[in-house]
Design a protein around this motif. Structure first.
Motif, PDB file in Angstrom:
ATOM      1  N   ALA A 109       9.017   1.275 -22.438  1.00  9.00           N
ATOM      2  CA  ALA A 109       9.868   0.808 -21.341  1.00  9.00           C
ATOM      3  C   ALA A 109      10.110   1.912 -20.322  1.00  9.00           C
ATOM      4  N   VAL A 110      10.273   3.148 -20.794  1.00 12.12           N
ATOM      5  CA  VAL A 110      10.453   4.284 -19.877  1.00 12.12           C
ATOM      6  C   VAL A 110       9.198   4.463 -19.026  1.00 12.12           C
ATOM      7  N   LEU A 111       8.026   4.344 -19.646  1.00  9.98           N
ATOM      8  CA  LEU A 111       6.768   4.473 -18.898  1.00  9.98           C
ATOM      9  C   LEU A 111       6.603   3.324 -17.905  1.00  9.98           C
ATOM     10  N   TYR A 112       6.982   2.111 -18.313  1.00 14.60           N
ATOM     11  CA  TYR A 112       6.902   0.975 -17.392  1.00 14.60           C
ATOM     12  C   TYR A 112       7.759   1.207 -16.145  1.00 14.60           C
ATOM     13  N   SER A 113       8.854   1.947 -16.311  1.00 13.95           N
ATOM     14  CA  SER A 113       9.824   2.091 -15.226  1.00 13.95           C
ATOM     15  C   SER A 113       9.288   2.864 -14.024  1.00 13.95           C
ATOM     16  N   ILE A 114       8.184   3.610 -14.202  1.00 13.12           N
ATOM     17  CA  ILE A 114       7.635   4.346 -13.061  1.00 13.12           C
ATOM     18  C   ILE A 114       6.810   3.441 -12.142  1.00 13.12           C
ATOM     19  N   GLY A 115       6.601   2.201 -12.570  1.00 13.28           N
ATOM     20  CA  GLY A 115       5.761   1.286 -11.804  1.00 13.28           C
ATOM     21  C   GLY A 115       6.272   0.999 -10.412  1.00 13.28           C
ATOM     22  N   GLY A 116       7.571   0.746 -10.290  1.00 10.75           N
ATOM     23  CA  GLY A 116       8.129   0.404  -8.989  1.00 10.75           C
ATOM     24  C   GLY A 116       7.876   1.468  -7.945  1.00 10.75           C
ATOM     25  N   LEU A 117       8.120   2.729  -8.309  1.00 12.10           N
ATOM     26  CA  LEU A 117       7.936   3.834  -7.373  1.00 12.10           C
ATOM     27  C   LEU A 117       6.468   4.007  -7.005  1.00 12.10           C
ATOM     28  N   CYS A 118       5.602   4.055  -8.012  1.00 12.93           N
ATOM     29  CA  CYS A 118       4.178   4.293  -7.736  1.00 12.93           C
ATOM     30  C   CYS A 118       3.571   3.178  -6.885  1.00 12.93           C
ATOM     31  N   ILE A 119       3.950   1.940  -7.153  1.00 15.59           N
ATOM     32  CA  ILE A 119       3.418   0.827  -6.369  1.00 15.59           C
ATOM     33  C   ILE A 119       3.924   0.898  -4.928  1.00 15.59           C
ATOM     34  N   LYS A 120       5.177   1.304  -4.740  1.00 19.23           N
ATOM     35  CA  LYS A 120       5.732   1.386  -3.391  1.00 19.23           C
ATOM     36  C   LYS A 120       4.996   2.399  -2.527  1.00 19.23           C
ATOM     37  N   VAL A 121       4.536   3.521  -3.113  1.00 19.79           N
ATOM     38  CA  VAL A 121       3.943   4.579  -2.292  1.00 19.79           C
ATOM     39  C   VAL A 121       2.450   4.371  -2.038  1.00 19.79           C
ATOM     40  N   ILE A 122       1.865   3.343  -2.654  1.00 20.97           N
ATOM     41  CA  ILE A 122       0.446   3.061  -2.428  1.00 20.97           C
ATOM     42  C   ILE A 122       0.318   2.012  -1.315  1.00 20.97           C
ATOM     43  N   PRO A 123      -0.401   2.308  -0.228  1.00 23.31           N
ATOM     44  CA  PRO A 123      -0.459   1.408   0.940  1.00 23.31           C
ATOM     45  C   PRO A 123      -1.508   0.300   0.802  1.00 23.31           C
ATOM     46  N   TRP A 124      -1.574  -0.330  -0.358  1.00 23.19           N
ATOM     47  CA  TRP A 124      -2.543  -1.403  -0.573  1.00 23.19           C
ATOM     48  C   TRP A 124      -1.808  -2.666  -0.987  1.00 23.19           C
ATOM     49  N   SER A 125      -2.517  -3.770  -1.035  1.00 25.91           N
ATOM     50  CA  SER A 125      -1.918  -5.019  -1.502  1.00 25.91           C
ATOM     51  C   SER A 125      -1.624  -4.918  -3.000  1.00 25.91           C
ATOM     52  N   GLY A 126      -0.692  -5.744  -3.453  1.00 26.98           N
ATOM     53  CA  GLY A 126      -0.323  -5.721  -4.865  1.00 26.98           C
ATOM     54  C   GLY A 126      -1.488  -6.035  -5.784  1.00 26.98           C
ATOM     55  N   ILE A 127      -2.314  -6.991  -5.410  1.00 31.25           N
ATOM     56  CA  ILE A 127      -3.431  -7.383  -6.273  1.00 31.25           C
ATOM     57  C   ILE A 127      -4.499  -6.281  -6.315  1.00 31.25           C
ATOM     58  N   ALA A 128      -4.673  -5.546  -5.208  1.00 37.97           N
ATOM     59  CA  ALA A 128      -5.618  -4.428  -5.194  1.00 37.97           C
ATOM     60  C   ALA A 128      -5.116  -3.301  -6.087  1.00 37.97           C
ATOM     61  N   ILE A 129      -3.838  -2.991  -5.992  1.00 36.36           N
ATOM     62  CA  ILE A 129      -3.239  -1.961  -6.850  1.00 36.36           C
ATOM     63  C   ILE A 129      -3.391  -2.337  -8.312  1.00 36.36           C
ATOM     64  N   ASN A 130      -3.124  -3.609  -8.606  1.00 36.24           N
ATOM     65  CA  ASN A 130      -3.225  -4.058  -9.993  1.00 36.24           C
ATOM     66  C   ASN A 130      -4.654  -3.934 -10.518  1.00 36.24           C
ATOM     67  N   GLY A 131      -5.619  -4.250  -9.669  1.00 38.30           N
ATOM     68  CA  GLY A 131      -7.012  -4.126 -10.081  1.00 38.30           C
ATOM     69  C   GLY A 131      -7.388  -2.693 -10.394  1.00 38.30           C
ATOM     70  N   GLY A 132      -6.947  -1.758  -9.543  1.00 38.91           N
ATOM     71  CA  GLY A 132      -7.275  -0.358  -9.743  1.00 38.91           C
ATOM     72  C   GLY A 132      -6.603   0.236 -10.972  1.00 38.91           C
ATOM     73  N   ARG A 133      -5.300  -0.022 -11.120  1.00 38.82           N
ATOM     74  CA  ARG A 133      -4.582   0.591 -12.249  1.00 38.82           C
ATOM     75  C   ARG A 133      -5.053   0.025 -13.580  1.00 38.82           C
ATOM     76  N   THR A 134      -5.370  -1.265 -13.622  1.00 38.97           N
ATOM     77  CA  THR A 134      -5.800  -1.845 -14.898  1.00 38.97           C
ATOM     78  C   THR A 134      -7.235  -1.467 -15.239  1.00 38.97           C
ATOM     79  N   ALA A 135      -8.066  -1.186 -14.216  1.00 38.00           N
ATOM     80  CA  ALA A 135      -9.417  -0.707 -14.493  1.00 38.00           C
ATOM     81  C   ALA A 135      -9.354   0.661 -15.172  1.00 38.00           C
ATOM     82  N   ILE A 136      -8.462   1.519 -14.669  1.00 44.18           N
ATOM     83  CA  ILE A 136      -8.264   2.828 -15.299  1.00 44.18           C
ATOM     84  C   ILE A 136      -7.697   2.650 -16.702  1.00 44.18           C
TER      85      ILE A 136
END
Length: 281
Positions: A16-43
């Motif tokens: 849960a602590v690791l999940y909590s960094i998601g909001g910040l990291c997603i906010k600072v990435i200038p891409w669409s939500g679905i693009a971010i999700n594709g990249g992070r889950t591929a890694i």
């Protein structure tokens, strides 16, 4: 990997602590939500695949494992997209309706009646989360809020993965990341800006916020009951907006601090009482 009840709860908490960094990291990435999700889950898929290979745990697949995978996929996608359409606070508070859905699904599909302690803890924790975001929660019916609420439904399914017949939570996580990657990567390659901050944030999301968090959660769920796991995860909706407020300037008001205290007291109190009672749920 076999763990004790106490270690399982600890793994869920760390996840849960690791999940909590998601909001910040997603906010600072200038891409669409679905693009971010594709990249992070591929890694994440590479990391999880390596973990499964190292532990000699080949991914299985059946209809129940696939259902768990759909829940993982839904949680990944809906959370990432909602974060781009509404505030981090709104997203996480609406996703944290998950404990309520865990109880409802457990009653409907497994006929598990919630204990009084579970209901009280859910009321306290969920009430604290609402209080925490009383300054910013907007229930106007926007698309972001609706998707965040749906992510609460799918997140409940994640906590129930081990309760499904012939289940395998790690396999569900693996196939869930496959679905997320396949659907998201086509959108990622259409992005035109790739600043270093975005690349670094994407790697952090993939390795820690998705891969390591899901691995710990899957192991922890082996010995942690779904209701308890979803309540222990109550630390996430506290830390998530705090990080966003500190580093992204989405500030919280005084009610948020009171709400944070309520959530923490609710989660800690639930587990202390649970440990003293020695109850099994």
């Amino acid at each position: 990997m076999e763990v004790s009840r106490r270690t399982g709860v600890l793994f869920v908490f760390i996840a849960a602590v690791l999940y909590s960094i998601g909001g910040l990291c997603i906010k600072v990435i200038p891409w669409s939500g679905i693009a971010i999700n594709g990249g992070r889950t591929a890694i994440a898929l590479v990391v999880i695949g390596a973990f499964l290979a190292a532990t000699k745990h080949p991914p299985r697949l059946n209809r129940w494992i696939f259902l768990g995978a759909v829940c993982v996929f839904g949680t990944n996608l809906l959370y990432a997209v909602a974060n781009k359409l509404t505030t981090a606070a709104n997203t996480i508070v609406l996703q944290f309706t998950a404990p309520i859905f865990v109880i409802v699904f457990s009653l409907l599909f497994w006929h598990k009646r919630p204990r009084r302690l579970d209901l009280i803890a859910c009321a306290v924790v969920f009430g604290g989360v609402l209080f925490f975001f009383v300054d910013s929660l907007e229930m106007g019916g926007g698309l972001g809020n609706f998707l965040a609420l749906l992510s609460g439904v799918s997140y409940a399914g994640v906590f129930l993965m081990n309760d499904m017949p012939d289940s395998d939570a790690l396999s569900s996580v693996f196939w869930g990341e496959v679905l997320s990657s396949v659907t998201g990567l086509p959108f990622l390659i259409q992005e035109t800006e790739f600043p270093p901050t975005a690349i670094l944030s994407l790697v952090v999301l993939g390795v820690f916020q998705v891969a390591l968090a899901y691995i710990l959660l899957a192991i922890g769920l082996k010995t942690t009951p779904p209701v308890m796991a979803s309540l222990v995860s109550g630390i996430e909706p506290v830390l998530n907006p705090i990080l966003v407020a500190v580093f992204y300037q989405e500030y919280m008001g005084p009610f948020a601090l009171i709400g944070a205290a309520v959530v923490i007291v609710g989660v800690v109190g639930y587990n202390v009482i649970q440990a003293r009672q020695g109850a099994k749920v």
